[in-house]
Design a protein around this motif. Structure first.
Motif, PDB file in Angstrom:
ATOM      1  N   HIS A   1       2.650  -3.858  -8.091  1.00  0.00           N
ATOM      2  CA  HIS A   1       1.351  -3.096  -8.625  1.00  0.00           C
ATOM      3  C   HIS A   1       0.250  -3.760  -8.341  1.00  0.00           C
ATOM      4  CE1 HIS A   1       3.794  -0.499 -11.777  1.00  0.00           C
ATOM      5  NE2 HIS A   1       4.369  -0.562 -10.680  1.00  0.00           N
ATOM      6  N   ARG A   2       0.315  -5.171  -8.682  1.00  0.00           N
ATOM      7  CA  ARG A   2      -0.869  -6.207  -8.269  1.00  0.00           C
ATOM      8  C   ARG A   2      -1.048  -5.952  -6.657  1.00  0.00           C
ATOM      9  NH1 ARG A   2      -3.357  -5.804 -12.703  1.00  0.00           N
ATOM     10  NH2 ARG A   2      -2.512  -7.339 -14.415  1.00  0.00           N
ATOM     11  N   ARG A   3      -0.043  -6.158  -5.913  1.00  0.00           N
ATOM     12  CA  ARG A   3      -0.310  -6.043  -4.542  1.00  0.00           C
ATOM     13  C   ARG A   3      -0.948  -4.806  -4.138  1.00  0.00           C
ATOM     14  NH1 ARG A   3       2.135  -8.663   0.122  1.00  0.00           N
ATOM     15  NH2 ARG A   3       3.211 -10.068  -1.505  1.00  0.00           N
ATOM     16  N   ARG A   4      -0.408  -3.499  -4.601  1.00  0.00           N
ATOM     17  CA  ARG A   4      -1.060  -2.241  -4.213  1.00  0.00           C
ATOM     18  C   ARG A   4      -2.518  -2.501  -4.832  1.00  0.00           C
ATOM     19  NH1 ARG A   4       2.986   0.459  -5.972  1.00  0.00           N
ATOM     20  NH2 ARG A   4       2.059   1.146  -7.925  1.00  0.00           N
ATOM     21  N   GLU A   5      -2.754  -2.816  -5.966  1.00  0.00           N
ATOM     22  CA  GLU A   5      -4.168  -2.806  -6.242  1.00  0.00           C
ATOM     23  C   GLU A   5      -4.963  -3.542  -5.320  1.00  0.00           C
ATOM     24  OE1 GLU A   5      -6.601  -4.970 -10.103  1.00  0.00           O
ATOM     25  OE2 GLU A   5      -4.196  -4.809 -10.214  1.00  0.00           O
ATOM     26  N   ILE A   6      -4.825  -4.788  -5.008  1.00  0.00           N
ATOM     27  CA  ILE A   6      -5.485  -5.496  -4.004  1.00  0.00           C
ATOM     28  C   ILE A   6      -5.553  -4.777  -2.636  1.00  0.00           C
ATOM     29  CG2 ILE A   6      -5.193  -7.573  -2.634  1.00  0.00           C
ATOM     30  CD1 ILE A   6      -4.148  -8.873  -5.190  1.00  0.00           C
ATOM     31  N   THR A   7      -4.781  -4.097  -2.141  1.00  0.00           N
ATOM     32  CA  THR A   7      -4.467  -3.266  -0.881  1.00  0.00           C
ATOM     33  C   THR A   7      -5.629  -2.352  -0.984  1.00  0.00           C
ATOM     34  OG1 THR A   7      -2.396  -4.025  -0.316  1.00  0.00           O
ATOM     35  CG2 THR A   7      -3.467  -2.100   0.604  1.00  0.00           C
ATOM     36  N   GLU A   8      -5.515  -1.567  -2.199  1.00  0.00           N
ATOM     37  CA  GLU A   8      -6.446  -0.485  -2.250  1.00  0.00           C
ATOM     38  C   GLU A   8      -8.048  -0.738  -2.388  1.00  0.00           C
ATOM     39  OE1 GLU A   8      -4.670   1.539  -5.700  1.00  0.00           O
ATOM     40  OE2 GLU A   8      -3.003   2.533  -4.372  1.00  0.00           O
ATOM     41  N   ALA A   9      -8.283  -2.064  -3.125  1.00  0.00           N
ATOM     42  CA  ALA A   9      -9.453  -2.454  -3.228  1.00  0.00           C
ATOM     43  C   ALA A   9     -10.148  -2.976  -2.135  1.00  0.00           C
ATOM     44  CB  ALA A   9      -9.438  -3.663  -4.312  1.00  0.00           C
ATOM     45  N   VAL A  10      -9.457  -3.690  -1.293  1.00  0.00           N
ATOM     46  CA  VAL A  10      -9.992  -3.928   0.380  1.00  0.00           C
ATOM     47  C   VAL A  10     -10.221  -2.773   0.931  1.00  0.00           C
ATOM     48  CG1 VAL A  10      -9.392  -5.181   2.564  1.00  0.00           C
ATOM     49  CG2 VAL A  10      -8.533  -6.135   0.118  1.00  0.00           C
ATOM     50  N   GLU A  11      -9.333  -1.884   0.972  1.00  0.00           N
ATOM     51  CA  GLU A  11      -9.655  -0.546   1.745  1.00  0.00           C
ATOM     52  C   GLU A  11     -10.898   0.217   1.241  1.00  0.00           C
ATOM     53  OE1 GLU A  11      -8.125   0.541   4.738  1.00  0.00           O
ATOM     54  OE2 GLU A  11      -7.344  -1.507   4.768  1.00  0.00           O
ATOM     55  N   ALA A  12     -11.078   0.077   0.167  1.00  0.00           N
ATOM     56  CA  ALA A  12     -12.402   0.797  -0.476  1.00  0.00           C
ATOM     57  C   ALA A  12     -13.665   0.086  -0.152  1.00  0.00           C
ATOM     58  CB  ALA A  12     -12.286   0.817  -2.078  1.00  0.00           C
ATOM     59  N   VAL A  13     -13.467  -1.228  -0.126  1.00  0.00           N
ATOM     60  CA  VAL A  13     -14.709  -2.065   0.041  1.00  0.00           C
ATOM     61  C   VAL A  13     -15.010  -2.560   1.403  1.00  0.00           C
ATOM     62  CG1 VAL A  13     -16.018  -4.034  -0.662  1.00  0.00           C
ATOM     63  CG2 VAL A  13     -14.664  -2.727  -2.415  1.00  0.00           C
ATOM     64  N   SER A  14     -13.931  -3.250   2.275  1.00  0.00           N
ATOM     65  CA  SER A  14     -14.025  -3.540   3.434  1.00  0.00           C
ATOM     66  C   SER A  14     -12.810  -2.987   4.187  1.00  0.00           C
ATOM     67  CB  SER A  14     -14.056  -5.239   3.372  1.00  0.00           C
ATOM     68  OG  SER A  14     -15.058  -5.550   2.574  1.00  0.00           O
ATOM     69  N   PRO A  15     -12.784  -1.668   4.820  1.00  0.00           N
ATOM     70  CA  PRO A  15     -11.732  -1.331   5.330  1.00  0.00           C
ATOM     71  C   PRO A  15     -11.168  -2.096   6.628  1.00  0.00           C
ATOM     72  CG  PRO A  15     -13.181   0.666   4.651  1.00  0.00           C
ATOM     73  CD  PRO A  15     -13.764  -0.993   4.494  1.00  0.00           C
ATOM     74  N   GLY A  16     -10.115  -2.290   6.792  1.00  0.00           N
ATOM     75  CA  GLY A  16      -9.649  -3.127   8.038  1.00  0.00           C
ATOM     76  C   GLY A  16      -9.570  -4.581   7.843  1.00  0.00           C
ATOM     77  N   LEU A  17     -10.234  -5.070   6.895  1.00  0.00           N
ATOM     78  CA  LEU A  17     -10.567  -6.713   6.569  1.00  0.00           C
ATOM     79  C   LEU A  17      -8.875  -7.035   6.346  1.00  0.00           C
ATOM     80  CD1 LEU A  17     -12.062  -9.381   6.287  1.00  0.00           C
ATOM     81  CD2 LEU A  17     -12.340  -8.761   4.201  1.00  0.00           C
ATOM     82  N   ALA A  18      -8.606  -8.177   6.976  1.00  0.00           N
ATOM     83  CA  ALA A  18      -7.013  -8.725   6.876  1.00  0.00           C
ATOM     84  C   ALA A  18      -7.236  -9.413   5.282  1.00  0.00           C
ATOM     85  CB  ALA A  18      -6.966  -9.856   7.641  1.00  0.00           C
ATOM     86  N   HIS A  19      -6.041  -9.285   4.613  1.00  0.00           N
ATOM     87  CA  HIS A  19      -6.360  -9.956   3.122  1.00  0.00           C
ATOM     88  C   HIS A  19      -4.820 -10.287   2.849  1.00  0.00           C
ATOM     89  CE1 HIS A  19      -4.630  -5.753   2.653  1.00  0.00           C
ATOM     90  NE2 HIS A  19      -3.873  -6.113   1.481  1.00  0.00           N
TER      91      HIS A  19
END
Length: 212
Positions: free
Chosen positions: A83-101
């Motif tokens: 759940h945390r992994r998905r939360e992080i992925t969705e946040a990165v896609e919302a703010v900085s799409p395409g940024l490696a995380h």
């Protein structure tokens, strides 16, 4: 090429993970520059969500694509790590799409990683040669401890063998001692056996391999 990395941690005593990010990068032959923004010092202090922190960090870099990689620490607490992994992925896609995380998701909380090195605990407690039993879990049980933070605090107190006012002073330094323990964490020690540590280090190596 130097990899420009942003590290977003949960609290100020978690900043020591930057040294492990740098060490892992060095071990795979990559130069890395890790920035740890002091978001708590911003006039408009961001919320606790990953997205809030990412947006605040983006403002500090004037909104430019200043980073090649973002490493995000989020304790799982009572949530499944996925759940945390998905939360992080969705946040990165919302703010900085395409940024490696790279997610850093200790099970329950990061203190579970710090319970595994008794000698380091005795050292920060100021009693490196102490022999009093600390009754700490091994790698198989460390991430199932209900409250690893409380257990770590108790272990430092026990290891110190202090009493009264001296013990109270030691307890007030818990945040600093915890930060020191994180810096001292042996990457080649028992923590290597924890699935959450393995996920973090494997993800980081993979991200560094694809950063050009």
């Amino acid at each position: 090429m130097t990899v420009r990395a942003l590290y977003l941690c949960e609290g100020s005593s978690d900043t020591g993970l930057r040294f492990h990010i740098e060490g892992i990068a060095g071990a795979v032959g990559r130069e890395i520059l890790v920035t740890v923004p002091e978001l708590d010092r911003l006039p408009n202090k961001p919320g606790h969500s990953v997205e809030d922190k990412l947006r605040a960090a983006q403002q500090l870099s004037d909104g430019r694509h200043a980073y090649d990689l973002v490493v995000i620490h989020r304790d799982s607490d009572r949530e499944p790590p996925d759940h945390r992994r998905r939360e992080i992925t969705e946040a990165v896609e919302a703010v900085s799409p395409g940024l490696a995380h790279v997610p850093v998701i200790p099970v329950r909380m990061l203190e579970a990683w710090l319970l595994l090195d008794q000698s380091a605990i005795r050292e920060v407690a100021g009693n490196p040669n102490g022999r009093v039993p600390l009754d700490l879990p091994g790698p198989a049980r460390a991430e199932s401890v209900p409250d690893p933070k409380a257990l770590l605090k108790q272990a430092i107190a026990t290891a110190s063998e202090e009493r009264g006012r001296s013990l109270q002073k030691l307890q007030k330094r818990f945040s600093a001692n915890r930060a020191r323990l994180l810096e001292m964490l042996d990457r080649e020690g028992p923590v290597k056996q924890l699935a959450s540590w393995q996920s973090f280090t494997n993800d980081l190596r993979e991200a560094l391999g694809s950063s050009h």
